[in-house]
Design a protein around this motif. Structure first.
Motif, PDB file in Angstrom:
ATOM      1  N   UNK A  79      33.714  37.238  43.565  1.00  0.00           N
ATOM      2  CA  UNK A  79      34.622  37.460  44.835  1.00  0.00           C
ATOM      3  C   UNK A  79      35.877  36.693  44.755  1.00  0.00           C
ATOM      4  N   UNK A  80      35.914  36.085  43.819  1.00  0.00           N
ATOM      5  CA  UNK A  80      37.027  35.622  43.096  1.00  0.00           C
ATOM      6  C   UNK A  80      37.912  36.722  42.119  1.00  0.00           C
ATOM      7  N   UNK A  81      37.283  36.954  41.353  1.00  0.00           N
ATOM      8  CA  UNK A  81      37.628  37.805  41.281  1.00  0.00           C
ATOM      9  C   UNK A  81      38.419  39.541  41.989  1.00  0.00           C
ATOM     10  N   UNK A  82      37.092  39.652  42.698  1.00  0.00           N
ATOM     11  CA  UNK A  82      38.161  40.526  43.643  1.00  0.00           C
ATOM     12  C   UNK A  82      39.424  40.764  44.619  1.00  0.00           C
ATOM     13  N   UNK A  83      39.551  39.186  44.582  1.00  0.00           N
ATOM     14  CA  UNK A  83      40.908  38.367  45.279  1.00  0.00           C
ATOM     15  C   UNK A  83      41.440  38.593  44.399  1.00  0.00           C
ATOM     16  N   UNK A  84      41.785  38.165  43.028  1.00  0.00           N
ATOM     17  CA  UNK A  84      42.840  38.639  42.154  1.00  0.00           C
ATOM     18  C   UNK A  84      43.388  39.749  41.927  1.00  0.00           C
ATOM     19  N   UNK A  85      42.559  40.477  41.736  1.00  0.00           N
ATOM     20  CA  UNK A  85      42.811  42.038  41.813  1.00  0.00           C
ATOM     21  C   UNK A  85      43.956  42.572  42.553  1.00  0.00           C
ATOM     22  N   UNK A  86      43.364  41.985  44.120  1.00  0.00           N
ATOM     23  CA  UNK A  86      44.679  42.329  45.156  1.00  0.00           C
ATOM     24  C   UNK A  86      45.487  41.889  44.841  1.00  0.00           C
ATOM     25  N   UNK A  87      45.576  40.440  43.735  1.00  0.00           N
ATOM     26  CA  UNK A  87      46.600  39.631  43.295  1.00  0.00           C
ATOM     27  C   UNK A  87      47.315  40.078  42.860  1.00  0.00           C
TER      28      UNK A  87
ATOM     29  N   UNK B   4      48.246  44.936  33.247  1.00  0.00           N
ATOM     30  CA  UNK B   4      47.472  44.632  31.916  1.00  0.00           C
ATOM     31  C   UNK B   4      46.051  43.831  32.908  1.00  0.00           C
ATOM     32  N   UNK B   5      46.490  42.822  33.769  1.00  0.00           N
ATOM     33  CA  UNK B   5      45.914  41.474  34.308  1.00  0.00           C
ATOM     34  C   UNK B   5      44.939  42.433  35.295  1.00  0.00           C
ATOM     35  N   UNK B   6      45.247  43.569  36.140  1.00  0.00           N
ATOM     36  CA  UNK B   6      44.557  44.192  36.585  1.00  0.00           C
ATOM     37  C   UNK B   6      43.493  44.548  35.903  1.00  0.00           C
ATOM     38  N   UNK B   7      43.658  44.878  35.165  1.00  0.00           N
ATOM     39  CA  UNK B   7      42.447  45.869  34.682  1.00  0.00           C
ATOM     40  C   UNK B   7      41.355  44.690  34.086  1.00  0.00           C
ATOM     41  N   UNK B   8      41.847  44.088  34.294  1.00  0.00           N
ATOM     42  CA  UNK B   8      41.190  41.638  32.778  1.00  0.00           C
ATOM     43  C   UNK B   8      40.135  41.995  34.903  1.00  0.00           C
ATOM     44  N   UNK B   9      40.710  42.408  35.650  1.00  0.00           N
ATOM     45  CA  UNK B   9      40.050  41.605  36.516  1.00  0.00           C
ATOM     46  C   UNK B   9      38.889  42.800  36.751  1.00  0.00           C
ATOM     47  N   UNK B  10      39.180  43.355  36.322  1.00  0.00           N
ATOM     48  CA  UNK B  10      38.823  44.997  37.337  1.00  0.00           C
ATOM     49  C   UNK B  10      37.401  45.039  36.369  1.00  0.00           C
ATOM     50  N   UNK B  11      37.998  45.266  34.737  1.00  0.00           N
ATOM     51  CA  UNK B  11      36.687  44.696  33.942  1.00  0.00           C
ATOM     52  C   UNK B  11      35.377  43.992  33.429  1.00  0.00           C
TER      53      UNK B  11
ATOM     54  N   UNK C  84      33.497  45.075  36.876  1.00  0.00           N
ATOM     55  CA  UNK C  84      32.293  46.071  36.215  1.00  0.00           C
ATOM     56  C   UNK C  84      31.583  45.608  35.548  1.00  0.00           C
ATOM     57  N   UNK C  85      31.298  44.610  34.079  1.00  0.00           N
ATOM     58  CA  UNK C  85      30.896  44.664  33.188  1.00  0.00           C
ATOM     59  C   UNK C  85      30.744  43.031  33.122  1.00  0.00           C
ATOM     60  N   UNK C  86      31.621  42.092  32.911  1.00  0.00           N
ATOM     61  CA  UNK C  86      31.168  40.696  32.981  1.00  0.00           C
ATOM     62  C   UNK C  86      30.231  39.901  34.113  1.00  0.00           C
ATOM     63  N   UNK C  87      30.798  39.906  34.983  1.00  0.00           N
ATOM     64  CA  UNK C  87      30.051  39.506  36.064  1.00  0.00           C
ATOM     65  C   UNK C  87      28.889  39.854  35.767  1.00  0.00           C
ATOM     66  N   UNK C  88      28.745  41.816  36.267  1.00  0.00           N
ATOM     67  CA  UNK C  88      27.460  41.391  36.703  1.00  0.00           C
ATOM     68  C   UNK C  88      25.849  41.392  35.640  1.00  0.00           C
TER      69      UNK C  88
END
Length: 410
Positions: free
Chosen positions: A129-137, A194-201, A204-208
């Motif tokens: 959830x935090x990572x999704x919020x970081x993407x918005x930020x 790059x920060x957004x791409x890191x959050x998306x990664x 999609x990958x690390x947190x799952x």
């Protein structure tokens, strides 16, 4: 005795009739207790020889054994882990269905592990959830940096245009400052992307992956918790269950009790026949059995399996050489018998001692037309004498309860 009586009808009786009516010798006169052997010697010798031959033919072609038992397998009640008994669901004995609990171990440690794993899963879900919020930020930051970059770029272009028209209006140093500012704003935009791409990664990958690991740890902890409850693997009856609350159990110690499956000893009779009958015993032979727990009843059976090795000859690896002389007692040929009709074992208690007969049949060989007349007659005689063995089994079935209750003192 029965074979001797039958053979005497064909040997001693005709000899006596010949002495009595052909030679005129009378019983009690010429034929006395002391002259029986001399007068009837041909009949007596013929009777003994015929009796021995008949017994040999009967017992070889129609095997019989008293080493027959309705064996059954028991399942030991043993936990998979060590622990202290916290709850017992049965008494010393009882009936259970498949999946019913038998006893439970103390599970405080396993419950704590399950709770820890569950919280780890919740932690990963929160990180998602935090990572999704970081993407918005990060998206807002990207818009902000792009706007600042656009503003700096517009200002640079304006100053460059003014300097092109008149070098004295804008100083060269101002142009360089604006170029550096635009480059810095471009780097800020790239960093935000790059920060957004890191959050998306991460999403999609690390947190799952972390969530899958946490769920696997939770499943393992739950499996360890489930192992603290020992359940019945099959439906049956529990016996000799003396475990009580507070006992320490160990899978390497003696079982807490035994579970007897409900179908155990209900379908198969194991019989040990003599080794000399190994060439005669075949799958499909008709058989009969009389069991001590079901007196005066002869159960029709069929041979369903013949073990192709003798258990007495087995060798276990060790540090000493085996001397064949140590195997003094010859083993038996294990044969599996099943009731010929459904419900044939009703009333027979598993573990009962039985008497079993198996009968050879040469009907197909005789009907094949490949045998001579003499051999057909001989095989007919072999099949016929099986009636004697069947009669002996019925006599044994009648006498067995009397012998057990009266003469053995039980």
């Amino acid at each position: 005795m029965l074979e001797l009586l039958i053979c005497s009808l064909l040997t001693i009786v005709p000899d006596y009739l010949y002495r009595r009516y052909q030679q005129g010798k009378r019983l009690g006169k010429e034929i006395t207790f002391y002259s029986v052997w001399f007068e009837l010697r041909w009949g007596i010798i013929s009777c003994l020889m015929l009796t021995v031959g008949l017994i040999t033919v009967i017992f070889y072609n129609h095997p019989s054994t008293t080493n027959a038992t309705v064996m059954f397998r028991t399942v030991p009640i043993v936990p998979e882990t060590n622990g202290r008994v916290a709850q017992v669901y049965l008494g010393v004995s009882g009936t259970v269905a498949r999946g019913d609990p038998i006893f439970r171990l103390d599970s405080s440690k396993q419950e704590a592990a399950v709770e820890t794993a569950r919280r780890k899963v919740a932690e990963v879900e929160a990180s998602l959830v935090v990572a999704k919020a970081e993407i918005l930020a990060d998206e807002s930051k990207i818009d902000e940096t792009r706007s600042a970059h656009k503003q700096a770029l517009d200002e640079l272009e304006t100053k460059v245009e003014l300097r092109r028209r008149n070098d004295d209006i804008v100083a060269r140093r101002e142009i360089e400052r604006l170029e550096n500012l635009v480059a810095g704003r471009e780097a800020a935009v790239a960093a935000a992307v790059a920060g957004k791409a890191t959050a998306e990664t991460r999403i999609s990958t690390l947190l799952p992956a972390e969530r899958a690991s946490a769920e696997a740890a939770l499943a393992q902890a739950q499996a360890d918790l489930d192992k603290t409850v020992i359940r019945a693997g099959v439906s049956g009856r529990v016996e000799q269950f003396t475990l009580r609350v507070g006992d320490i159990v160990n899978p390497f110690m003696r079982p807490a009790g035994v579970l007897i499956p409900e179908e155990a000893g209900r379908n198969i009779l194991q019989a040990g026949f003599s080794q000399i009958e190994g060439q005669v015993m075949k799958v499909g032979m008709v058989a009969e059995a009389a069991c001590l727990s079901k007196p005066w009843v002869v159960i029709p059976m069929v041979v369903t399996g013949v073990q192709d090795f003798i258990a007495a000859g087995q060798v276990r690896g060790g540090e000493q050489l085996l001397d064949v002389q140590q195997t003094s007692k010859p083993g038996t040929l294990l044969v599996f018998l099943e009731p010929l009709y459904k419900g044939g074992f009703e009333g027979v208690v598993p573990g009962s001692t039985c008497i079993a007969n198996a009968y050879s049949s040469n009907h197909e060989l005789i009907a094949s037309g490949k045998l001579s007349t003499g051999r057909k007659i001989m095989l007919h005689a072999v099949d016929t004498v099986g009636l004697v063995h069947a009669l002996l089994l019925r006599i044994q079935a009648i006498v067995l309860p009397i012998q057990t209750l009266v003469f053995s003192g039980h």
